[in-house]
Design a protein around this motif. Structure first.
Motif, mmCIF file in Angstrom:
data_model
loop_
_atom_site.group_PDB
_atom_site.id
_atom_site.type_symbol
_atom_site.label_atom_id
_atom_site.label_comp_id
_atom_site.label_asym_id
_atom_site.label_seq_id
_atom_site.Cartn_x
_atom_site.Cartn_y
_atom_site.Cartn_z
ATOM 1 N N GLY A 1 30.197 -61.133 148.028
ATOM 2 C CA GLY A 1 30.823 -59.849 147.834
ATOM 3 C C GLY A 1 30.875 -59.382 146.393
ATOM 4 N N GLU A 2 30.383 -60.207 145.469
ATOM 5 C CA GLU A 2 30.385 -59.817 144.063
ATOM 6 C C GLU A 2 29.230 -58.854 143.784
ATOM 7 O OE1 GLU A 2 30.615 -63.018 141.288
ATOM 8 O OE2 GLU A 2 31.956 -64.154 142.565
ATOM 9 N N GLN A 3 29.479 -57.946 142.843
ATOM 10 C CA GLN A 3 28.462 -56.963 142.478
ATOM 11 C C GLN A 3 27.326 -57.643 141.718
ATOM 12 O OE1 GLN A 3 28.675 -53.834 143.521
ATOM 13 N NE2 GLN A 3 26.732 -53.277 142.633
ATOM 14 N N VAL A 4 26.091 -57.370 142.119
ATOM 15 C CA VAL A 4 24.912 -57.937 141.475
ATOM 16 C C VAL A 4 24.000 -56.775 141.099
ATOM 17 C CG1 VAL A 4 22.926 -59.447 141.771
ATOM 18 C CG2 VAL A 4 25.085 -60.017 142.863
ATOM 19 N N ASP A 5 23.542 -56.762 139.837
ATOM 20 C CA ASP A 5 22.680 -55.685 139.382
ATOM 21 C C ASP A 5 21.201 -56.036 139.470
ATOM 22 O OD1 ASP A 5 24.847 -54.112 138.800
ATOM 23 O OD2 ASP A 5 25.020 -54.890 136.770
ATOM 24 N N GLU A 6 20.874 -57.297 139.708
ATOM 25 C CA GLU A 6 19.481 -57.730 139.740
ATOM 26 C C GLU A 6 18.787 -57.235 141.001
ATOM 27 O OE1 GLU A 6 19.219 -61.909 139.362
ATOM 28 O OE2 GLU A 6 20.548 -61.982 137.645
ATOM 29 N N GLU A 7 17.539 -56.841 140.838
ATOM 30 C CA GLU A 7 16.716 -56.449 141.971
ATOM 31 C C GLU A 7 16.087 -57.710 142.564
ATOM 32 O OE1 GLU A 7 16.226 -53.427 143.365
ATOM 33 O OE2 GLU A 7 17.811 -52.751 142.026
ATOM 34 N N PRO A 8 15.901 -57.779 143.868
ATOM 35 C CA PRO A 8 15.229 -58.933 144.453
ATOM 36 C C PRO A 8 13.777 -59.022 143.986
ATOM 37 C CG PRO A 8 15.614 -57.263 146.110
ATOM 38 C CD PRO A 8 16.301 -56.799 144.855
ATOM 39 N N ALA A 9 13.235 -60.223 143.999
ATOM 40 C CA ALA A 9 11.848 -60.425 143.569
ATOM 41 C C ALA A 9 10.902 -59.638 144.483
ATOM 42 C CB ALA A 9 11.497 -61.901 143.613
ATOM 43 N N ALA A 10 9.861 -59.089 143.880
ATOM 44 C CA ALA A 10 8.884 -58.330 144.659
ATOM 45 C C ALA A 10 8.144 -59.279 145.603
ATOM 46 C CB ALA A 10 7.910 -57.642 143.727
ATOM 47 N N HIS A 11 7.953 -58.861 146.804
ATOM 48 C CA HIS A 11 7.284 -59.680 147.806
ATOM 49 C C HIS A 11 5.869 -59.161 147.992
ATOM 50 C CE1 HIS A 11 6.588 -61.351 151.895
ATOM 51 N NE2 HIS A 11 7.123 -62.386 151.311
ATOM 52 N N ASP A 12 4.910 -60.081 148.080
ATOM 53 C CA ASP A 12 3.508 -59.704 148.220
ATOM 54 C C ASP A 12 3.293 -58.996 149.559
ATOM 55 O OD1 ASP A 12 0.714 -59.604 148.448
ATOM 56 O OD2 ASP A 12 0.518 -61.431 147.261
ATOM 57 N N PRO A 13 2.792 -57.765 149.548
ATOM 58 C CA PRO A 13 2.605 -57.026 150.804
ATOM 59 C C PRO A 13 1.516 -57.627 151.697
ATOM 60 C CG PRO A 13 1.682 -55.791 148.973
ATOM 61 C CD PRO A 13 2.392 -56.981 148.387
ATOM 62 N N ARG A 14 0.683 -58.520 151.150
ATOM 63 C CA ARG A 14 -0.373 -59.155 151.955
ATOM 64 C C ARG A 14 0.161 -60.333 152.757
ATOM 65 N NH1 ARG A 14 -4.249 -61.037 147.550
ATOM 66 N NH2 ARG A 14 -2.234 -61.505 146.654
ATOM 67 N N CYS A 15 1.431 -60.706 152.561
ATOM 68 C CA CYS A 15 2.023 -61.864 153.235
ATOM 69 C C CYS A 15 2.064 -61.640 154.742
ATOM 70 C CB CYS A 15 3.433 -62.101 152.706
ATOM 71 S SG CYS A 15 4.299 -63.428 153.551
ATOM 72 N N ASP A 16 1.578 -62.632 155.493
ATOM 73 C CA ASP A 16 1.586 -62.597 156.948
ATOM 74 C C ASP A 16 2.244 -63.883 157.431
ATOM 75 O OD1 ASP A 16 1.126 -62.158 159.644
ATOM 76 O OD2 ASP A 16 -0.960 -62.821 159.546
ATOM 77 N N ASP A 17 3.539 -63.822 157.681
ATOM 78 C CA ASP A 17 4.309 -64.978 158.156
ATOM 79 C C ASP A 17 4.201 -66.163 157.198
ATOM 80 O OD1 ASP A 17 6.045 -66.219 159.931
ATOM 81 O OD2 ASP A 17 4.414 -67.068 161.123
ATOM 82 N N GLY A 18 4.282 -65.871 155.890
ATOM 83 C CA GLY A 18 4.281 -66.929 154.884
ATOM 84 C C GLY A 18 2.925 -67.271 154.310
ATOM 85 N N TRP A 19 1.892 -66.579 154.735
ATOM 86 C CA TRP A 19 0.541 -66.874 154.250
ATOM 87 C C TRP A 19 -0.140 -65.597 153.791
ATOM 88 C CZ3 TRP A 19 -0.770 -71.783 153.506
ATOM 89 C CH2 TRP A 19 -0.031 -72.747 154.182
ATOM 90 N N ILE A 20 -0.897 -65.699 152.697
ATOM 91 C CA ILE A 20 -1.683 -64.585 152.184
ATOM 92 C C ILE A 20 -3.118 -64.814 152.631
ATOM 93 C CG2 ILE A 20 -2.507 -63.451 150.086
ATOM 94 C CD1 ILE A 20 0.175 -64.327 148.825
#
Length: 52
Positions: A6-25
């Motif tokens: 519940g604490e305020q966090v200003d960090e953005e989540p890490a960018a995720h690779d759009p080519r990922c298919d169920d954990g595999w590129i």
């Protein structure tokens, strides 16, 4: 954004690779690579060393 406690966090989540298919590129290709965001345990050991 708020984290799970519940604490305020200003960090953005890490960018995720759009080519990922169920954990595999390029899962259906000749040489599939693990998505290190989804499967951090498959990261090569030299990248996991702790820095002092």
């Amino acid at each position: 954004m708020r984290d799970r406690t519940g604490e305020q966090v200003d960090e953005e989540p890490a960018a995720h690779d759009p080519r990922c298919d169920d954990g595999w590129i390029d899962r259906d290709g000749d040489n599939p690579q693990p998505c290190l965001t989804c499967k951090p345990h498959l990261r090569p050991k030299f990248e996991r060393r702790h820095r002092v």
